[in-house]
Design a protein around this motif. Structure first.
Motif, PDB file in Angstrom:
ATOM      1  N   VAL A 102       7.906  12.116   6.752  1.00 51.66           N
ATOM      2  CA  VAL A 102       8.576  11.170   5.855  1.00 51.66           C
ATOM      3  C   VAL A 102       7.562  10.115   5.419  1.00 51.66           C
ATOM      4  N   HIS A 103       7.442   9.883   4.124  1.00 46.74           N
ATOM      5  CA  HIS A 103       6.487   8.878   3.648  1.00 46.74           C
ATOM      6  C   HIS A 103       6.907   7.499   4.171  1.00 46.74           C
ATOM      7  N   PRO A 104       5.955   6.701   4.646  1.00 53.74           N
ATOM      8  CA  PRO A 104       6.317   5.380   5.198  1.00 53.74           C
ATOM      9  C   PRO A 104       7.104   4.495   4.238  1.00 53.74           C
ATOM     10  N   SER A 105       6.951   4.689   2.942  1.00 48.72           N
ATOM     11  CA  SER A 105       7.718   3.892   1.980  1.00 48.72           C
ATOM     12  C   SER A 105       9.211   4.178   2.080  1.00 48.72           C
ATOM     13  N   THR A 111       0.833  -1.206   0.000  1.00 52.72           N
ATOM     14  CA  THR A 111       0.000   0.000   0.000  1.00 52.72           C
ATOM     15  C   THR A 111       0.868   1.257   0.000  1.00 52.72           C
ATOM     16  N   ASN A 112       2.015   1.198   0.691  1.00 52.67           N
ATOM     17  CA  ASN A 112       2.926   2.342   0.673  1.00 52.67           C
ATOM     18  C   ASN A 112       3.502   2.569  -0.722  1.00 52.67           C
ATOM     19  N   LEU A 113       3.753   1.476  -1.441  1.00 56.49           N
ATOM     20  CA  LEU A 113       4.261   1.594  -2.805  1.00 56.49           C
ATOM     21  C   LEU A 113       3.238   2.303  -3.684  1.00 56.49           C
ATOM     22  N   VAL A 114       1.971   1.923  -3.546  1.00 53.03           N
ATOM     23  CA  VAL A 114       0.910   2.588  -4.307  1.00 53.03           C
ATOM     24  C   VAL A 114       0.840   4.067  -3.931  1.00 53.03           C
ATOM     25  N   GLY A 115       0.998   4.348  -2.627  1.00 48.88           N
ATOM     26  CA  GLY A 115       0.966   5.734  -2.192  1.00 48.88           C
ATOM     27  C   GLY A 115       2.102   6.553  -2.759  1.00 48.88           C
ATOM     28  N   ALA A 116       3.259   5.927  -2.924  1.00 47.95           N
ATOM     29  CA  ALA A 116       4.431   6.646  -3.419  1.00 47.95           C
ATOM     30  C   ALA A 116       4.422   6.787  -4.943  1.00 47.95           C
ATOM     31  N   LEU A 117       3.990   5.739  -5.652  1.00 45.35           N
ATOM     32  CA  LEU A 117       4.059   5.739  -7.110  1.00 45.35           C
ATOM     33  C   LEU A 117       2.756   6.133  -7.784  1.00 45.35           C
ATOM     34  N   GLY A 118       1.634   5.930  -7.086  1.00 51.30           N
ATOM     35  CA  GLY A 118       0.334   6.055  -7.726  1.00 51.30           C
ATOM     36  C   GLY A 118      -0.112   4.693  -8.245  1.00 51.30           C
ATOM     37  N   PHE A 119      -1.414   4.512  -8.394  1.00 57.90           N
ATOM     38  CA  PHE A 119      -1.960   3.196  -8.748  1.00 57.90           C
ATOM     39  C   PHE A 119      -1.483   2.733 -10.128  1.00 57.90           C
TER      40      PHE A 119
END
Length: 366
Positions: free
Chosen positions: A276-279, A141-149
């Motif tokens: 800081v973003h969790p990713s 979910t953090n990856l999606v938050g960082a990159l976008g869906f």
């Protein structure tokens, strides 16, 4: 300050100051986020051969055989556009229908070795590491938050295998998000493997149950074959009691005396995590060999608590000892939090921080 021993016989604090997590604001490129989706260091060396099935639990031995076959079936061309796909043939004739399961769900209680088997599957799949991904539900979910869906779908679609440890079903929005993502990846030919945690209200039961998992992910359920793994928790323990905290002086001396240690005030660190973003929490701990914290106290709210859970996971994955003063780690979360929908995460964080606090005893300077 001189580096020689003082007249009192006490070694002085070295000149080099410790690191500070609060001083770090890592910017992690997208390719690194994906490249780091591999089994954590404590699972670097696990393999199917190192999994020791309980002779009284034949399902454990069966699971190893099934997963070995599944891994072997993923060694050919990418599933999309190929006339034959070895999905769950396990060495038999390949299935031609695209409607067959593209995933396996490891269904079992705590401590039966699900993560060991999931990491072993990743290691055994005959593909380059760049074509395999392994991460927790939170990391995904953090990856999606960082990159976008859409970028996440594009990035992961070329993979042969995606392993998701501790698939979390306590947030309906995240469940729908990840289920949609996995549906797109299955359509692209990516094979899936997952374990899950318990639903709220089922913490004491020790296992989630495949029927509940498949119901929660709704339309994606047809893509998973449940694989039951019976057995008792090999750890045979409940929530461990956290060790007594050290003094501020001990924590500070240890931070200065330990190469690669960080030193931060706990409330300030919690404030910093919000920026800081969790990713990026993994990058936040790059090169840190020990984390020293002063003035540990209960977290003030749920958003802060959930960020701390992610940091605890990253420190645990990297086996970084944590030395602290203030309140013991088993007092981090309020009774309301421990009885709420995210309690499984909070119990996990307490357990992991407690283990890291015990690891830190060997570096203490009094």
């Amino acid at each position: 300050m001189s580096s020689s021993t003082t007249a009192s016989g006490i070694d002085p604090i070295p000149e080099a100051a410790p690191l500070s997590l609060c001083a770090r604001e890592p910017h992690v490129p997208a390719d690194r986020l994906v490249a780091e989706m591999v089994p954590p260091p404590r699972f670097d060396s696990v393999r199917f051969a190192t999994y020791l099935p309980d002779p009284n639990q034949p399902s454990q031995t069966e699971a190893v055989g099934v997963l070995e076959g599944f891994a072997g079936g993923l060694g050919g061309a990418h599933a999309v556009g190929t006339p034959k796909r070895r999905l769950f043939g396990f060495g038999k004739a390949a299935k031609k229908s695209p409607a067959g399961p593209r995933g396996v769900y490891l269904d079992g209680g705590y401590g039966v070795g699900k993560t060991h088997l999931l990491a072993s599957l990743w290691h055994a799949t005959p593909a380059e590491p760049s074509l395999k991904a392994f991460g927790t539900f939170v990391e995904l979910t953090n990856l999606v938050g960082a990159l976008g869906f859409q970028k996440t779908v594009q990035t992961l679609s070329a993979h042969r295998l995606l392993c998701i440890d501790e698939f979390e079903l306590d947030d309906p929005g995240d469940t729908v998000l990840v289920s949609t993502l996995l549906g797109r990846l299955v359509d692209a030919g990516v094979a899936l493997a997952a374990t899950s945690n318990t639903l709220p209200g089922k913490l004491g039961e020790g296992r989630f149950a495949a029927a509940d998992f498949l119901r929660e992910i709704q339309g994606l359920s047809a893509h998973f074959r449940p694989l039951r793994i019976d057995g008792e928790d090999y750890r045979h323990r409940g929530l461990p009691e956290a060790p007594a905290p050290f003094s501020d002086e001990q924590v500070t001396k240890t931070a200065y005396a330990t190469e690669g240690a960080s030193l931060d005030d706990f409330p300030h660190l919690l404030d910093h995590l919000a920026r800081v973003h969790p990713s990026r929490y993994g990058a936040l701990t790059d090169g840190v060999r020990a984390v020293c914290l002063t003035d540990v106290q209960p977290v003030p709210d749920q958003s802060t608590a959930l960020r701390l859970v992610v940091l605890a996971d990253r420190l645990y994955d990297r086996e970084v000892p944590v030395l602290a003063s203030g309140q013991p780690f088993d007092q981090l979360f309020s009774e309301e939090m421990l009885n709420g929908g995210y309690r499984k995460k909070y119990f996990r964080a307490i357990s992991r921080l407690t283990a890291l606090a015990r690891d830190a005893k060997g570096i203490v300077h009094s």
